[in-house]
Design an enzyme around this catalytic site. Structure first.
Site, PDB file in Angstrom:
ATOM      1  N   GLY A  85       0.773  -1.225   0.021  1.00  0.00           N
ATOM      2  CA  GLY A  85      -0.058   0.052   0.137  1.00  0.00           C
ATOM      3  C   GLY A  85       0.884   1.236  -0.101  1.00  0.00           C
ATOM      4  CB  ALA A  86       1.284   4.082  -1.083  1.00  0.00           C
ATOM      5  N   GLY A  98       5.048   4.332   4.991  1.00  0.00           N
ATOM      6  CA  GLY A  98       5.740   4.219   6.281  1.00  0.00           C
ATOM      7  C   GLY A  98       4.708   4.845   7.420  1.00  0.00           C
ATOM      8  CD  GLU A 106       5.873  -0.657   4.247  1.00  0.00           C
ATOM      9  OE1 GLU A 106       4.821  -1.130   4.571  1.00  0.00           O
ATOM     10  OE2 GLU A 106       6.170   0.490   3.941  1.00  0.00           O
TER      11      GLU A 106
END
Length: 231
Positions: A85-86, A98, A106
């Protein structure tokens, strides 16, 4: 219209189709990846065989519970792809990641992959990065010096030491995270390099020119795929 959680689930189910039998892949961390793991777990029960490198203890624990075969990155030459994801996705598939605190692993896993595929809902799509605070992972020793330099040298408006449940957040590798409020980040590679030049920085949540595909879900039911324009 679909709810926020329903959108994530639909995106995850769509993205699971990228995983084919015999692959060794990376699996990220976060709320959308939770649904991806659930879907992949179902497919494992139906006979799909693949191996995965998790990017956090959280992902490792859930994947194990779901019967997904895990492998250590040190025992892998290269990953076919990573699904993650982001927190923000800007044009050109520039990313901030993060928010869950797993940015170091990641990024290592993403860099070991032939393809990085990002799963997102429409709320994560932005015209310019920076609305979401940029996570920067630092060693605990001298973290205030790093904080000061990010403010004074890079013009960041506010740099906060991340806390969780009233205590300093500690990453899987024993580091602290500084959440940096830049407001706007127009040159992702340049800022990423500038932050890395500060002693004590372990990694940043900027993923410049790393994503290849973004799978994006919308409240009206649409799911789109956007491909990076980089060669």
């Amino acid at each position: 219209m679909f709810s926020h959680e329903e959108i994530k689930k639909r995106v995850a189910e769509y993205a699971a189709d990228y995983v084919e039998a015999g692959m060794t892949i990376g699996i990220g961390t976060g709320s959308t990846v939770y649904w991806l793991l659930q879907e992949l777990g179902k497919r494992v029960q139906q006979g799909l065989h693949f191996k995965a490198v998790p990017t956090s203890r959280q992902t490792q624990t859930l994947a194990t519970e779901l019967g997904i075969s895990l492998v250590d990155l040190n025992n892998v030459d290269q990953l076919v792809l990573t699904l993650d994801g982001a927190d923000e996705v800007a044009p050109g598939l520039q990313l901030i990641k993060g928010g869950g605190g797993a940015l170091l692993q990641e990024k290592i896993v993403a860099a070991a992959s032939r393809q990085l595929i990002i799963l997102a809902d429409e709320s994560k799509m932005v015209n310019v990065l920076g609305r979401f605070p940029l996570p920067v992972e630092v060693i605990p020793f001298g973290w205030k010096q790093v904080q000061k330099k990010i403010i004074q040298q890079l013009g960041c408006q506010l740099v906060e030491l991340r806390e969780k449940n009233g205590e300093t957040f500690v990453s899987d590798h024993g580091h602290y995270i500084l959440d940096c409020h830049f407001s706007q980040i127009t040159d992702t590679p340049e800022l990423n390099e500038a932050i890395h030049n500060i002693p004590g920085v372990v990694e940043t949540g900027l993923f410049p020119n790393m994503a290849d595909i973004a799978v994006v879900g919308y409240a009206d039911g649409r799911i789109t795929t956007t491909t990076s324009t980089l060669p």
